[in-house]
Design an enzyme around this catalytic site. Structure first.
Site, PDB file in Angstrom:
ATOM      1  N   GLU A 170      53.286 -50.639  22.299  1.00 15.83           N
ATOM      2  CA  GLU A 170      52.592 -49.554  21.490  1.00 15.83           C
ATOM      3  C   GLU A 170      51.904 -49.968  20.085  1.00 15.83           C
ATOM      4  O   GLU A 170      51.427 -49.287  19.478  1.00 15.83           O
ATOM      5  CB  GLU A 170      53.941 -48.653  21.061  1.00 15.83           C
TER       6      GLU A 170
ATOM      7  N   HIS B 251      63.627 -43.350  19.122  1.00 15.95           N
ATOM      8  CA  HIS B 251      64.079 -42.320  19.984  1.00 15.95           C
ATOM      9  C   HIS B 251      65.262 -41.581  19.445  1.00 15.95           C
ATOM     10  O   HIS B 251      66.290 -41.763  20.020  1.00 15.95           O
ATOM     11  CB  HIS B 251      64.310 -42.761  21.538  1.00 15.95           C
TER      12      HIS B 251
HETATM   13  P1  13P Z   1      58.151 -51.567  23.664  1.00 19.82           P
HETATM   14  O1  13P Z   1      59.136 -52.556  24.196  1.00 19.82           O
HETATM   15  O2  13P Z   1      56.697 -52.220  24.183  1.00 19.82           O
HETATM   16  O3  13P Z   1      58.091 -51.908  22.120  1.00 19.82           O
HETATM   17  O4  13P Z   1      58.089 -50.173  23.992  1.00 19.82           O
HETATM   18  C1  13P Z   1      59.420 -49.282  23.762  1.00 19.82           C
HETATM   19  C2  13P Z   1      58.863 -48.020  23.603  1.00 19.82           C
HETATM   20  O5  13P Z   1      59.700 -47.326  23.077  1.00 19.82           O
HETATM   21  C3  13P Z   1      58.025 -47.321  24.156  1.00 19.82           C
HETATM   22  O6  13P Z   1      57.348 -46.376  23.952  1.00 19.82           O
HETATM   23 ZN    ZN Z   2      59.214 -45.038  22.935  1.00 17.53          ZN
END
Ligand code: 13P
Ligand code: ZN
Length: 295
Positions: free
Chosen positions: A139, A164
């Site tokens: 990201e 999240h």
């Molecule tokens: P990454 O493991 O690349 O940081 O991605 C995690 C994530 O939450 C993607 O939205």
């Molecule tokens: Zn994510």
């Protein structure tokens, strides 16, 4: 002594005078924060990512800034379509892609990286970390776009966190995804919400993550909001410090939790819009007046 010998000697002396990076306050803070976020249940598996802009002088106390371990290409961006030259030379500590927040504290060197944005969009110069050959979060384009957008509004912005959080995510499934209505509901859930995020919460519809497009859309929202919900995925928060940004997400998550605990029960009390206005005025915050229904 020849020139090359002198250079080597200077390099060795610099190395001897450098402090241990694992004791740097910014590394320790990243370790504590990722551990906390994991234990709060917000960052399962590799969910979530953090980028934190560091002060070059502070980093130079721990690392030789001339020692680039390798160059990491920017993932998920189309050549020529992504311009982060406004951040060239800036140094960030960033969580690694596919890495678990759960494991950062135990092994920061494998799970975190310190990178400098190269000139002319040529990727990222790795100065420390990703010791098992890893790379920055997928990201990162979205993070860098958010940094650029926030710095225009607040030159002291340093942090972007993606997470999240459980109840915020749950609320996405049962509440209308309208910025005014969603913000209004959150403000009603805890008295001090309107003080913590007076500008409200931005919302993006479900979109494919890890792309230029979602990065651009998030950054655009970040001109108006420090917190942007990615529908049915998570949130992006920004701020001047890790604590401030964490606190912002934490407050939204708390309000969402109260909502999720009460949305199936008859509501017999609430905070009125007149009361929300009273709090905002008392704390002298510049709130989104059009998000209240005042006569
Ligand atoms: P990454 O493991 O690349 O940081 O991605 C995690 C994530 O939450 C993607 O939205
Ligand atoms: Zn994510």
């Amino acid at each position: 002594m020849g020139f090359m010998d002198e250079l080597k000697k200077a390099g060795k002396e610099l190395k001897r005078s450098l402090m241990d990076i694992k004791t740097a306050p910014f590394v320790e803070e990243m370790c504590r924060l990722t551990a906390n976020m994991y234990r709060l249940g917000w960052d399962e598996r590799n969910g979530g990512n953090i980028s934190y802009m560091l002060d070059e002088k502070e980093v130079a106390e721990y690392l030789d800034l001339n020692n680039v371990i390798r160059v990491i290409p920017l993932m998920g961006v189309e050549e020529g379509k992504f311009d982060c030259s406004a951040l060239a030379g800036k140094i960030f500590i960033v969580t690694g892609t596919g890495k678990y927040f759960k494991n950062v504290q135990e092994d920061p060197e494998a799970n975190l990286g310190i990178v400098r944005v190269a000139e002319n969009n040529k990727g990222l110069e790795l100065l420390w970390g990703y010791s098992d050959g890893g790379r920055t979060t997928s990201e990162l384009p979205a993070h860098l776009m958010c940094h650029m957008a926030r710095l225009k509004v607040d030159p002291q912005n340093r942090v972007v966190i993606h997470s999240h959080p459980t109840n915020t995510l749950a609320m996405n499934y049962v509440h209308e995804l309208d910025e005014k209505k969603f913000t209004h509901t959150l403000w009603e859930m805890c008295t001090e919400c309107i003080v913590v995020f007076p500008e409200g919460v931005g919302i993006l519809p479900w979109m494919l993550c890890g792309t230029n497009t979602i990065g651009e859309a998030t950054a655009e929202k970040m001109s108006d909001y420090r917190l942007v919900v990615w529908a049915m995925h998570g949130v992006y928060g920004s701020g001047r410090t890790l604590d401030e940004t964490f606190g912002l997400i934490e407050t939204v998550e708390k309000a969402s939790q109260i909502y999720m605990l009460t949305c199936n029960l008859p509501r017999i009390n609430t905070i009125t819009d007149a009361q929300l206005k009273e709090i905002a005025e008392f704390f002298k915050v510049d709130y989104r007046k059009d998000f209240l229904n005042l006569k």
